[in-house]
Design a protein around this motif. Sequence first.
Motif, PDB file in Angstrom:
ATOM      1  N   ASP A  57       7.177  42.905  40.053  1.00 25.04           N
ATOM      2  CA  ASP A  57       7.050  43.284  41.461  1.00 25.04           C
ATOM      3  C   ASP A  57       7.540  42.150  42.042  1.00 25.04           C
ATOM      4  OD1 ASP A  57       5.545  45.591  40.855  1.00 25.04           O
ATOM      5  OD2 ASP A  57       3.689  44.544  40.847  1.00 25.04           O
ATOM      6  N   TRP A  58       7.818  40.863  41.845  1.00 25.95           N
ATOM      7  CA  TRP A  58       8.408  39.743  42.425  1.00 25.95           C
ATOM      8  C   TRP A  58       9.692  39.871  42.502  1.00 25.95           C
ATOM      9  CZ3 TRP A  58       5.950  35.553  44.932  1.00 25.95           C
ATOM     10  CH2 TRP A  58       4.707  35.512  45.091  1.00 25.95           C
ATOM     11  N   ALA A  59      10.421  40.248  41.176  1.00 29.36           N
ATOM     12  CA  ALA A  59      11.837  40.262  41.127  1.00 29.36           C
ATOM     13  C   ALA A  59      12.575  41.451  41.869  1.00 29.36           C
ATOM     14  CB  ALA A  59      12.328  40.813  39.498  1.00 29.36           C
ATOM     15  N   VAL A  60      12.003  42.405  42.062  1.00 22.37           N
ATOM     16  CA  VAL A  60      12.622  43.578  42.769  1.00 22.37           C
ATOM     17  C   VAL A  60      13.183  43.409  44.083  1.00 22.37           C
ATOM     18  CG1 VAL A  60      12.529  46.029  43.556  1.00 22.37           C
ATOM     19  CG2 VAL A  60      11.966  45.396  41.207  1.00 22.37           C
ATOM     20  N   PRO A  61      12.057  42.883  44.944  1.00 21.46           N
ATOM     21  CA  PRO A  61      12.334  42.559  46.277  1.00 21.46           C
ATOM     22  C   PRO A  61      13.570  41.288  46.464  1.00 21.46           C
ATOM     23  CG  PRO A  61      10.079  42.725  46.103  1.00 21.46           C
ATOM     24  CD  PRO A  61      10.580  42.815  44.718  1.00 21.46           C
ATOM     25  N   TRP A  62      13.351  40.315  45.375  1.00 19.92           N
ATOM     26  CA  TRP A  62      14.286  39.309  45.432  1.00 19.92           C
ATOM     27  C   TRP A  62      15.549  39.874  45.316  1.00 19.92           C
ATOM     28  CZ3 TRP A  62      17.898  37.199  41.955  1.00 19.92           C
ATOM     29  CH2 TRP A  62      18.230  36.153  41.995  1.00 19.92           C
ATOM     30  N   VAL A  63      15.868  40.676  44.218  1.00 24.77           N
ATOM     31  CA  VAL A  63      17.210  41.258  44.228  1.00 24.77           C
ATOM     32  C   VAL A  63      17.770  41.982  45.304  1.00 24.77           C
ATOM     33  CG1 VAL A  63      18.398  43.438  42.666  1.00 24.77           C
ATOM     34  CG2 VAL A  63      16.966  41.550  41.604  1.00 24.77           C
ATOM     35  N   MET A  64      17.012  42.786  46.106  1.00 23.84           N
ATOM     36  CA  MET A  64      17.126  43.362  47.240  1.00 23.84           C
ATOM     37  C   MET A  64      17.670  42.500  48.241  1.00 23.84           C
ATOM     38  SD  MET A  64      14.475  46.375  46.955  1.00 23.84           S
ATOM     39  CE  MET A  64      14.980  47.272  48.688  1.00 23.84           C
ATOM     40  N   VAL A  65      16.757  41.275  48.546  1.00 28.03           N
ATOM     41  CA  VAL A  65      17.310  40.389  49.371  1.00 28.03           C
ATOM     42  C   VAL A  65      18.535  39.581  49.212  1.00 28.03           C
ATOM     43  CG1 VAL A  65      16.285  38.186  50.408  1.00 28.03           C
ATOM     44  CG2 VAL A  65      14.840  40.139  50.348  1.00 28.03           C
ATOM     45  N   HIS A  66      18.741  39.430  47.913  1.00 29.14           N
ATOM     46  CA  HIS A  66      19.962  38.854  47.550  1.00 29.14           C
ATOM     47  C   HIS A  66      21.095  39.668  47.171  1.00 29.14           C
ATOM     48  CE1 HIS A  66      18.249  35.068  48.037  1.00 29.14           C
ATOM     49  NE2 HIS A  66      17.216  35.442  47.352  1.00 29.14           N
ATOM     50  N   ALA A  67      21.188  40.820  47.435  1.00 21.58           N
ATOM     51  CA  ALA A  67      22.084  41.848  47.116  1.00 21.58           C
ATOM     52  C   ALA A  67      23.643  41.386  47.343  1.00 21.58           C
ATOM     53  CB  ALA A  67      21.772  43.389  47.641  1.00 21.58           C
ATOM     54  N   VAL A  71      26.405  40.768  42.032  1.00 19.12           N
ATOM     55  CA  VAL A  71      27.149  41.826  41.284  1.00 19.12           C
ATOM     56  C   VAL A  71      26.563  42.691  40.343  1.00 19.12           C
ATOM     57  CG1 VAL A  71      29.460  40.658  41.443  1.00 19.12           C
ATOM     58  CG2 VAL A  71      28.180  40.516  39.392  1.00 19.12           C
ATOM     59  N   ILE A  72      26.780  44.025  39.992  1.00 22.41           N
ATOM     60  CA  ILE A  72      26.017  44.860  39.115  1.00 22.41           C
ATOM     61  C   ILE A  72      26.988  45.528  38.318  1.00 22.41           C
ATOM     62  CG2 ILE A  72      24.067  45.321  40.859  1.00 22.41           C
ATOM     63  CD1 ILE A  72      25.503  48.137  41.356  1.00 22.41           C
ATOM     64  N   ALA A  73      26.261  45.852  36.867  1.00 15.93           N
ATOM     65  CA  ALA A  73      26.981  46.464  35.894  1.00 15.93           C
ATOM     66  C   ALA A  73      26.147  47.670  35.405  1.00 15.93           C
ATOM     67  CB  ALA A  73      27.430  45.670  34.921  1.00 15.93           C
ATOM     68  N   GLU A  74      26.997  48.687  34.880  1.00 18.94           N
ATOM     69  CA  GLU A  74      26.330  49.852  34.634  1.00 18.94           C
ATOM     70  C   GLU A  74      25.613  49.611  33.045  1.00 18.94           C
ATOM     71  OE1 GLU A  74      26.135  53.107  35.458  1.00 18.94           O
ATOM     72  OE2 GLU A  74      27.290  52.364  37.368  1.00 18.94           O
ATOM     73  N   TYR A  83      22.358  45.796  34.778  1.00 13.55           N
ATOM     74  CA  TYR A  83      22.603  44.295  34.818  1.00 13.55           C
ATOM     75  C   TYR A  83      22.996  43.651  35.850  1.00 13.55           C
ATOM     76  CZ  TYR A  83      21.911  44.531  29.872  1.00 13.55           C
ATOM     77  OH  TYR A  83      21.448  44.685  28.587  1.00 13.55           O
ATOM     78  N   TYR A  84      22.472  42.660  36.395  1.00 10.22           N
ATOM     79  CA  TYR A  84      22.953  41.956  37.549  1.00 10.22           C
ATOM     80  C   TYR A  84      23.421  40.454  37.309  1.00 10.22           C
ATOM     81  CZ  TYR A  84      19.925  45.365  39.555  1.00 10.22           C
ATOM     82  OH  TYR A  84      19.493  46.540  40.022  1.00 10.22           O
ATOM     83  N   GLY A  85      24.275  39.979  37.940  1.00  4.10           N
ATOM     84  CA  GLY A  85      24.960  38.728  37.779  1.00  4.10           C
ATOM     85  C   GLY A  85      25.144  37.948  39.420  1.00  4.10           C
ATOM     86  N   VAL A  86      25.326  36.816  39.387  1.00  5.39           N
ATOM     87  CA  VAL A  86      25.653  36.104  40.480  1.00  5.39           C
ATOM     88  C   VAL A  86      27.285  36.641  40.921  1.00  5.39           C
ATOM     89  CG1 VAL A  86      26.304  34.051  39.456  1.00  5.39           C
ATOM     90  CG2 VAL A  86      25.537  33.867  41.890  1.00  5.39           C
ATOM     91  N   ALA A  87      27.646  36.659  42.124  1.00  4.77           N
ATOM     92  CA  ALA A  87      28.883  37.040  42.516  1.00  4.77           C
ATOM     93  C   ALA A  87      29.772  35.888  42.637  1.00  4.77           C
ATOM     94  CB  ALA A  87      28.940  37.535  44.038  1.00  4.77           C
ATOM     95  N   SER A  88      30.954  35.803  42.267  1.00  4.37           N
ATOM     96  CA  SER A  88      31.671  34.578  42.386  1.00  4.37           C
ATOM     97  C   SER A  88      31.880  33.814  43.710  1.00  4.37           C
ATOM     98  CB  SER A  88      33.033  34.731  41.817  1.00  4.37           C
ATOM     99  OG  SER A  88      33.701  35.910  42.709  1.00  4.37           O
ATOM    100  N   HIS A  89      31.617  34.740  44.817  1.00  2.00           N
ATOM    101  CA  HIS A  89      31.660  34.103  46.218  1.00  2.00           C
ATOM    102  C   HIS A  89      30.426  33.086  46.365  1.00  2.00           C
ATOM    103  CE1 HIS A  89      29.450  37.527  47.438  1.00  2.00           C
ATOM    104  NE2 HIS A  89      28.844  36.845  48.052  1.00  2.00           N
ATOM    105  N   ALA A  90      29.319  33.580  45.641  1.00  2.89           N
ATOM    106  CA  ALA A  90      27.959  32.869  45.991  1.00  2.89           C
ATOM    107  C   ALA A  90      27.821  31.703  45.137  1.00  2.89           C
ATOM    108  CB  ALA A  90      26.944  33.958  45.404  1.00  2.89           C
ATOM    109  N   VAL A  91      28.655  31.550  44.120  1.00  2.00           N
ATOM    110  CA  VAL A  91      28.867  30.352  43.233  1.00  2.00           C
ATOM    111  C   VAL A  91      29.864  29.326  44.002  1.00  2.00           C
ATOM    112  CG1 VAL A  91      29.510  29.258  40.979  1.00  2.00           C
ATOM    113  CG2 VAL A  91      28.137  31.592  41.047  1.00  2.00           C
ATOM    114  N   GLU A  92      30.879  29.887  44.487  1.00  2.00           N
ATOM    115  CA  GLU A  92      31.814  29.026  45.348  1.00  2.00           C
ATOM    116  C   GLU A  92      31.170  28.320  46.496  1.00  2.00           C
ATOM    117  OE1 GLU A  92      35.061  31.560  45.915  1.00  2.00           O
ATOM    118  OE2 GLU A  92      35.478  31.880  43.780  1.00  2.00           O
ATOM    119  N   GLU A  93      30.178  29.164  47.089  1.00  2.00           N
ATOM    120  CA  GLU A  93      29.622  28.608  48.267  1.00  2.00           C
ATOM    121  C   GLU A  93      28.669  27.546  48.077  1.00  2.00           C
ATOM    122  OE1 GLU A  93      28.183  32.074  50.333  1.00  2.00           O
ATOM    123  OE2 GLU A  93      30.226  32.932  50.913  1.00  2.00           O
TER     124      GLU A  93
END
Length: 96
Positions: A57-67, A71-74, A83-93
């Motif tokens: 219940d806490w994680a789903v809104p977090w995913v939406m806020v940080h969409a 990045v997502i995978a089938e 599956y979800y992972g951090v986008a490369s631009h977010a790591v660089e920033e």
Amino acid sequence: MPEPKSTFDETFPCEFYTPAELFEPDLMYTVPEIARLLQGLDADADVDPDTEAVLIDWAVPWVMVHAEDLVIAEPLEAEGPGYYGVASHAVEESGE
């Protein structure tokens, strides 16, 4: 039912990790794994089903806020989770 703040001995700031702080850059996570990480647990920590439901219940809104920083995978299997992972631009920033 809402409760007055005075009911509680203490309140805390509502602070959450960013995707770059939470995820390993080369890994992908399911929502239940994200939920555990947000609580400071290992992604594969064993939690009872009721606790897991609350964590999700806490994680789903977090995913939406940080969409935009995710990045997502089938799913790996037809009935499996996404599956979800951090986008490369977010790591660089973040400078991580």
